[in-house]
Design an enzyme around this catalytic site. Structure first.
Site, PDB file in Angstrom:
ATOM      1  CE1 TYR A 100      -3.940  -1.639  -0.275  1.00  0.00           C
ATOM      2  CE2 TYR A 100      -3.308  -2.887   1.370  1.00  0.00           C
ATOM      3  CZ  TYR A 100      -4.362  -2.753   0.548  1.00  0.00           C
ATOM      4  OH  TYR A 100      -5.247  -3.444   0.039  1.00  0.00           O
ATOM      5  CD  GLU A 199      -2.809 -30.553   3.320  1.00  0.00           C
ATOM      6  OE1 GLU A 199      -2.480 -31.790   3.098  1.00  0.00           O
ATOM      7  OE2 GLU A 199      -3.456 -29.791   2.200  1.00  0.00           O
ATOM      8  CG  ASP A 251      -5.876 -33.334   2.379  1.00  0.00           C
ATOM      9  OD1 ASP A 251      -6.241 -33.777   3.267  1.00  0.00           O
ATOM     10  OD2 ASP A 251      -6.349 -32.265   1.829  1.00  0.00           O
TER      11      ASP A 251
END
Ligand SMILES: Nc1ncnc2c1ncn2[C@@H]1O[C@H](COP(=O)(O)OP(=O)(O)OP(=O)(O)O)[C@@H](O)[C@H]1O
Ligand SMILES: [Mg+2]
Lengths: 366, 702
Positions: A100, A199, A251
């Site tokens: 910014y 995870e 996973d």
């Protein structure tokens, strides 16, 4: 323990080298340039001394002959100036804040947050400094930890707080801060057999609810997807300083393989600091490709992007060993992937009563 | 071509009007409530345009559609023009009598060629609402306007007049109407928006009638205005005699029986185009008819023999009798610049290319193809391009797929020109609209609905050629745009970014700002041309500035060339750098050597143009080093353009000579010089100029 930090003077000198390269080129009547290592999988190699993957010798030169790269150089100069100002003023800012702030940099303004993150990384790579040296903080929040381990953290009032990650925390566990270097965190003691990195939040909470951490004397770390630098750093510190095994439970899909690689071998984007972040002794626990068949897990078909990712992994030096090649090929053959929470097919306790004990037994941890 | 209408008129005598209408409504254009309204607008507006054209008046046309009863689909249509008006005594015939057209037998390009015209609208209104059509007509020589209600006596099949009167026609601004016609009628119809709508019809009409000012007030009270973009009226069209190649047996018979000529030779010579006295004799010889035979006493087999000789099926000395092409001045093309203006006024876009092909002939009928392509912002990029089809300036709005003009578009592989087209077939996709206009003395439709053009090899070929040429123009434009964007980037790079890098690095290191010249030359390594073409409101001229920057480390010498609209009557002014004419529309300046880092500015103004006529100047160069932003001059092409110019000039001379000799032709009766010259010209092996070679549209590898 090696330290990652540089003094403000070292940092400034390193940044000035970058600026000098550009300046000197102009004086010589050439287009200004910035030289930096190639940051792709084609330029990472195993560093036998450090036991992790690091950038190789390939260099790319970003020169100001196209509008895009010229703007990059100009932005780099603005960032250098900004960092120097922060160092002098003893301030720090987030990468997002810098993005910014760049609104006021005219032609050197960033057009996306991603661009500013990448440039900060570029500068780290070229100067061999860390972004902590640049006084730049990441936005990402670190992991949560639960388990019988004790550490000390320097709080905002400058006092050291002693925290036990089982007794002194609520259900959400101990929140890892962005700076986990020794000046901020001290590892005190533990009563653990191993650390397990997980995870998804759902699985992390399941293990806690089932009392897995107590039953198996382990520290649970929630990775929150692709782990932040501080998460990887604290995993490494626990593994090295306490000499604890780290197992990783994710996973079963190509993206989880990448998460594991970034924990164990080093991430491609941060290969310049792999020796601070990677835990070479970490082990992939599951879900493996053969688990999908062995446990007959509910699964999904691989998408085109999944297949592409798997194929890319086949030629990634970090997955060059026989076990990974076999896993990747098996998943390609199956054409399937499975989530860790698919174990719930056999009931809520299956993961803690059957799956994990069986997998840990293979590693001699249960 | 007149067959349908004639047949219709005959039938009409026996059956009641309502039955007639019911039977024929599909090709009368009254087969659906939506289409009926469009047809009514079309009949009225076409008449207004035709009348104005004939009277050489710049048309101001107003159309207003009002919903009277939404549930019963009753609509009021009012149209008004500023044409010559219709004398009081003729009103009844025009509006109440079928086939009361003034153009009916003439062979030339006109909007209405058959059909039942405005009377059909009167009928339809009467039949669907029982209402009479109110007509107000003012002609210049009278002070007041004639008003009358016209209806149709369905039993007697005759027009009825009521409320006949005269009144002062006052305009909204209080002034008096000088001349013009207003029609008000009520009919069962539906107003809708979209591709087939009154709005679209008027919009398309305004594109091909850039000389017309059209205002449309829709049922919601919204006013759509398409302003006039040129003061130039369409060229006055001449009627021509039929050409032997396009004649049918019946017509030939009728012409013979109605003939006043004594001998077949003069009959053929005087009543057909393309037949010289020599050809007339040869045709008769081939058909084995005595030259002195009377047209009135031709026998059936002689008609057939003559027809065969016409078509080249009966030979003379083993050869078909050579006929000249019919004259093409009976066509009235819109012309490139005006199509450009017409398109630009209805579609907001950056790039427009248009092309008017030279007239040619198919089956004895002159025709001419015109195309336009508009590309850019404001149009959907992922939809098929808008196809705007016209025949003799009349929009075709239905049956797009089955139309020859669409097929010609589809036969082009547009992908090579920068538009999307699945499999290189079909109507391409992209932010573009393609216009095709066929001007012809005999437009062949697939059906009596007159919405799709029938297949014809020669026409297809002409349209295709025009499309390819435009496609090349489009590709050039896209390439140029890309190049210009690149050049723009380079300028930003050296003018803004590099100086900023120098200043910032110097300030961080606390050292002096270094000199940039070396870096900039290295980065650019090129010679760059920029051209600016702007309309100057004060001087009413188009100001052109061409700037050449040498960003290389060596001195460079160039000749710059610029395209300018010389053909369209522009005049170059304030050209301080002199130079010379290279060809029509191409000016050249030989420049002094340009040192490294040096810039040269060249400027001139164009007068005689209107705003928007010329918005972009193509710059070419001669010289060894590439110039970014300009095209290397293709000398062969320039040569070709010059050659075409000289051939065209010669042809004009020939044509003038022909005309001059036309007078004493008949007396002489003998083989005349004119025809020999013309026929020799036709045999000349020199390739005929196509008249369409342009600098920008040419060749893929230029
Ligand atoms: N708005 C008008 N101003 C002046 N004269 C008109 C106007 N409308 C019609 N006319 C005259 O009336 C004639 C008949 O018009 P009508 O529409 O019936 O037939 P057309 O236009 O000749 O052929 P088509 O049947 O194809 O329309 C025209 O030829 C013209 O002379
Ligand atoms: Mg008409």
């Amino acid at each position: 323990m090696m330290s990652a930090s540089h003094t403000p003077e070292e940092t400034k000198a390193a940044l000035h080298n970058v600026v000098t390269e550009m300046y000197d080129k102009i004086v010589k009547g050439e287009p200004p340039t910035m030289t930096l290592p190639v940051r792709t999988k084609n330029n990472i190699g195993f560093d036998t001394k450090l036991g992790v993957y690091k950038y190789g010798k390939k260099r790319s030169i970003r020169d100001a002959t196209s509008l895009g790269s010229a703007k990059q150089l100009l932005r780099a100069l603005h960032v250098v100036e900004f960092i120097e100002e922060m160092i002098d003023a003893r301030k720090s800012s987030t990468l997002r804040e810098m993005y910014y702030i760049s609104e006021g940099w005219g032609l050197g303004k960033f057009s996306s947050q991603n661009e500013s993150n990448n440039l900060a990384e570029d500068l780290e790579v070229v100067t061999k400094c860390m972004r902590e040296d640049f006084k730049l903080r990441p936005e990402e929040d670190g992991a949560r930890i639960i388990g019988n381990l004790t550490l000390r953290e320097l709080n905002r009032r400058g006092e050291w707080m002693r925290i036990n990650a089982r007794d002194d925390v609520g259900d959400s566990g101990y929140g890892v801060p962005y700076n986990v270097e020794e000046e901020k965190i001290e590892l005190v003691e533990h009563d653990l057999n191993f650390i397990m990195a997980i995870e998804t939040g759902g699985m992390f909470d399941r293990l806690i609810e089932n009392g897995f951490d107590e039953a198996y004397k382990c520290g649970l770390v929630h990775l929150k997807g692709q782990p932040a630098r501080s998460t990887r750093r604290i995993l490494k510190r626990m593994s090295e300083e306490w000499d604890l095994p780290v197992v990783v439970f994710l996973d079963g899909d190509p993206w989880s393989f990448r998460i594991f690689a970034s924990i164990a071998y080093g991430a491609i984007k941060t290969a310049h600091i792999s020796e601070y972040l990677a835990t070479p002794t970490a082990t992939y626990l599951g879900i493996t490709a053969d688990d999908i068949e062995a446990y007959d897990l509910p699964n999904d078909d691989l998408s085109a992007r999944d297949v592409e990712a798997l194929k890319a992994e086949l030629s990634d030096p970090r997955f060059a060993d026989a076990w990974w090649q076999e896993q990747i090929n098996m998943m390609l053959e199956l054409g399937k992937k499975a989530e860790q929470q698919s174990l719930a097919k056999y009931g809520l306790d299956f993961v803690t009563d059957t799956y994990l004990p069986e997998k840990l037994a293979e590693l001699g941890l249960a | 071509m007149a067959g349908t209408a004639e047949r219709m008129a005959q039938n009409q005598k026996q059956v009641a009007i309502s039955e007639f209408f019911e039977k024929n409504k599909h090709f009368l254009g009254f087969d659906s409530l939506v289409r009926s309204l469009i047809t009514a607008v079309k009949e009225a507006v076409d008449n207004s345009l035709d009348a104005c054209e004939e009277a050489r008046i710049l048309p101001d046309i107003r159309v207003k559609v009002t919903k009277i009863d939404d549930k019963k689909d009753i609509i009021e249509l009012q149209t008004e023009d500023n044409g010559p008006g219709i004398p009081k005594r003729s009103i009844e015939k025009v509006f109440g009598q079928l086939l009361f057209g003034s153009r009916f037998h003439a062979i030339r390009q006109s909007r209405g060629q058959q059909g039942i015209g405005i009377t059909g609208v009167v009928m339809y209104s009467q039949l669907t609402t029982g209402r009479k059509t109110h007509v107000r007509s003012k002609i210049a020589t009278e002070t007041s306007a004639a008003v009358v209600d016209i209806g149709l006596d369905t039993r007697k099949n005759k027009a009825t007049k009521t409320n006949e009167d005269r009144e002062i026609w006052e305009l909204p601004d209080g002034s008096l109407k000088e001349h013009g016609l207003e029609i008000t009628c009520r009919m069962k119809a539906k107003y809708q928006r979209g591709r087939q709508s009154v709005y679209q019809y008027l919009r398309m009409t305004s594109i091909v009638n850039p000389h017309a000012d059209i205002t449309f007030e829709d049922p919601d009270g919204e006013i759509h205005h398409w302003p006039r973009v040129t003061e130039r009226l369409p060229r006055k069209v001449e009627s021509i005699k039929p050409h032997p190649h396009g004649i049918h047996l019946g017509t030939l018979q009728r012409m013979c029986t109605e003939a006043t000529d004594n001998r077949m030779t003069s009959f053929l010579y005087k009543n057909f185009s393309g037949v010289s006295t020599r050809a007339a004799k040869e045709l008769l010889e081939a058909a084995e008819i005595d030259e002195k035979a009377k047209p009135k006493s031709m026998k059936p087999e002689q008609y057939r023999a003559l027809l065969e000789a016409f078509m080249g099926e009966r030979l003379l000395n083993g050869k078909a009798v050579k006929l000249l092409n019919p004259p093409t001045n009976c066509l009235s093309p819109i012309e490139e610049l005006l199509i450009k203006k017409g398109l630009s006024k209805t579609i907001d876009s950056r790039f427009v290319t248009t092309m008017t092909r030279s007239p040619t002939v198919t089956q004895g009928n002159p025709f001419q193809v015109e195309v336009g392509l508009i590309f850019g912002e404001g149009m959907a990029a992922d939809k098929p391009v808008e196809v705007l089809r016209f025949a003799n300036r009349v929009p075709l709005m239905y049956q797009q797929g089955g139309c020859l003009l669409t097929k010609a578009i589809e036969s082009v592989d547009w992908r090579q020109y920068g538009l999307d087209q699945a499999g290189g077939r079909g109507v391409p996709k992209g932010p573009a609209a393609i216009l095709v206009h066929l001007a012809s003395t005999n437009v062949q439709f697939t059906s009596e609905a007159k919405e799709a053009l029938a297949d014809n090899e020669e026409v297809l070929d002409e349209v295709r050629k025009a499309m390819l040429e435009m496609g090349r123009g489009l590709r050039k434009h896209l390439e140029k745009k890309k190049k210009m964007a690149k050049t723009q980037e380079k300028f930003e790079l050296v003018n803004d970014i590099i100086p900023a890098i120098a200043a910032k690095s110097a300030s961080i290191l606390g050292r002096p700002v270094p000199d940039l010249a070396g870096s900039i030359t290295k980065i650019m390594g090129a010679v760059i041309a920029e051209s600016e073409t702007v309309w100057n409101k004060e001087t009413k001229q188009t100001d052109v500035t061409i700037t050449l920057f040498n960003y290389t480390s060596r001195a460079r010498a160039y000749t710059l060339l610029a395209a300018w609209p010389e053909k369209d009557g522009a005049v170059m002014e304030g050209n301080a750098n002199g130079g010379r004419k290279e060809a029509t529309g191409v000016w050249a300046w030989k420049l002094d050597t340009l040192e490294p880092g040096q810039t040269f500015v060249l400027s001139y103004s164009l007068s005689g143009l209107e705003k928007g006529d010329w918005t972009d100047t193509d710059v070419f160069y001669r010289g060894s080093q590439e110039v970014i932003g300009a095209t290397k001059m293709d000398e062969k092409l320039l040569e070709e353009i010059r050659r075409q110019e000289s051939v065209l000039a010669d042809e004009d001379d020939e044509a003038a000579a022909e005309e001059a000799e036309d007078e004493d032709d008949l007396e002489d009766g003998e083989d005349d010089v004119k025809n020999t010259v013309a026929e020799e010209a036709a045999e000349n092996d020199d390739p005929k100029p196509t008249g369409q070679q342009t600098l920008m549209g040419y060749g893929s590898d230029a």
